[in-house]
Design an enzyme around this catalytic site. Structure first.
Site, mmCIF file in Angstrom:
data_model
loop_
_atom_site.group_PDB
_atom_site.id
_atom_site.type_symbol
_atom_site.label_atom_id
_atom_site.label_comp_id
_atom_site.label_asym_id
_atom_site.label_seq_id
_atom_site.Cartn_x
_atom_site.Cartn_y
_atom_site.Cartn_z
ATOM 1 N N GLY A 215 -7.010 -3.396 -1.666
ATOM 2 C CA GLY A 215 -5.663 -3.824 -2.030
ATOM 3 C C GLY A 215 -4.727 -3.890 -0.846
ATOM 4 O O GLY A 215 -5.001 -4.583 0.140
ATOM 5 N N ASP A 216 -3.633 -3.137 -0.922
ATOM 6 C CA ASP A 216 -2.646 -3.159 0.166
ATOM 7 C C ASP A 216 -2.686 -1.857 0.959
ATOM 8 O O ASP A 216 -1.687 -1.441 1.529
ATOM 9 C CB ASP A 216 -1.245 -3.378 -0.413
ATOM 10 C CG ASP A 216 -0.912 -2.339 -1.473
ATOM 11 O OD1 ASP A 216 -1.732 -1.415 -1.657
ATOM 12 O OD2 ASP A 216 0.149 -2.444 -2.092
#
Ligand SMILES: Cc1cc2nc3c(=O)[nH]c(=O)nc-3n(C[C@H](O)[C@H](O)[C@H](O)COP(=O)(O)O)c2cc1C
Length: 271
Positions: A215-216
């Site tokens: 993800g981030d």
């Protein structure tokens, strides 16, 4: 219906084979080539008359693994077969991965010939390398993935511990990344992750580990810090904030981005 005489039929089979087939004279010094089939001519780009009388090593070059060469040399010296995969070069200089199978031929008393069967396994090699790369890297950014982090971290902590050094970890989480994905689409989100990667790459040393955890989330492991890992990590966290401060140009828009950074240090924070 009449069959072709055996020898003619075998000649036809050798010519029809897609593998390269090379026969060398094992009674002569330096194993000169006495026969190559069309498969070899196609594989290596040489005509038969250009290679007859030569040793096969002319196919080798700067990137040929010396261990594979030693294995073939030893096999021939011991009169046994061998199978190796090594980097070879065509007449036009282009490299390929060659799977070579060597088999001795005896006249009942001694080895008189060696037969080499060659197969271009370049595509298979590339697919294997790709699989290996994907097992340890994030395909979007090319950074190490979680699996690689687990391996490298264990090694880094052990190596640092041996010399009384430390390892500092920074966990980065991009703030409001989901909003960017929602507003501009996943393509823009991906582009942002790539640009973030480029900036982060610029602030870590080659021996450190920069990874995308998913993800981030990113992770930076500062390997082999002599002392005060927590303070060093705090300094690098500052650099992370600085490098992400200038706006990112995504889908024609200048986007501001910030990251939340958590730090920990081994062995200080180790359980
Ligand atoms: C029948 C036969 C086929 C061979 N085919 C190849 C080949 O396709 N590519 C290659 O790099 N070496 C090939 N070799 C190996 C080299 O000819 C040589 O044996 C090897 O380089 C080790 O010897 P050296 O250390 O004297 O060079 C072949 C050897 C034999 C006997």
């Amino acid at each position: 219906m009449r069959n072709l005489p055996d020898l003619l039929m075998r000649d036809a089979a050798l010519a029809a084979a897609t593998n390269g087939i090379v026969i060398v004279d094992a009674t002569q010094p330096d194993l000169p080539i006495v026969y190559v089939n069309q498969g070899f001519e196609r594989l290596a780009g040489y005509r038969a008359d250009e290679v007859l009388g030569r040793n096969c090593r002319f196919l080798q070059g700067a990137d040929t693994d010396p261990l594979a060469i030693v294995e073939m040399r030893t096999a021939v010296a011991e009169g046994r077969g061998a199978k190796v995969v090594l980097r070879n070069y065509r007449k036009d200089g282009s490299p390929f991965w060659n799977e070579v199978v060597l088999s001795p031929v005896t006249d009942g008393e001694r080895i008189v010939n060696y037969i080499g069967v060659q197969l271009d396994v370049t595509e298979r090699r590339q697919a294997e390398e790709q699989v290996r790369f994907l097992a340890y890297h994030d395909p979007l950014t090319g950074l190490a993935n979680r699996a690689r982090v687990e391996e490298r971290l264990a090694d880094a902590i052990r190596d640092a511990g041996r010399v009384g050094h430390q390892v500092a970890l920074l966990y980065l989480h991009l703030d409001h990344f989901k909003d960017i994905n929602d507003r501009f689409g996943h393509g823009a989100g991906d582009e942002l992750l790539r640009q973030v990667t480029e900036r982060l790459t610029g602030i870590v040393r080659p021996r450190d580990l920069l990874a995308r955890q998913g993800g981030d989330e990113f992770l930076i492991a500062l390997c082999d810090v002599p002392a005060d890992a927590a303070a060093v990590a705090a300094e690098v966290a500052e650099r992370v904030t600085e490098t992400l401060r200038p706006a990112f140009l995504i889908a024609g828009e200048a986007l501001e981005l910030s990251a939340s950074v958590g730090v920990s240090a081994y062995p200080d924070d180790a359980a």
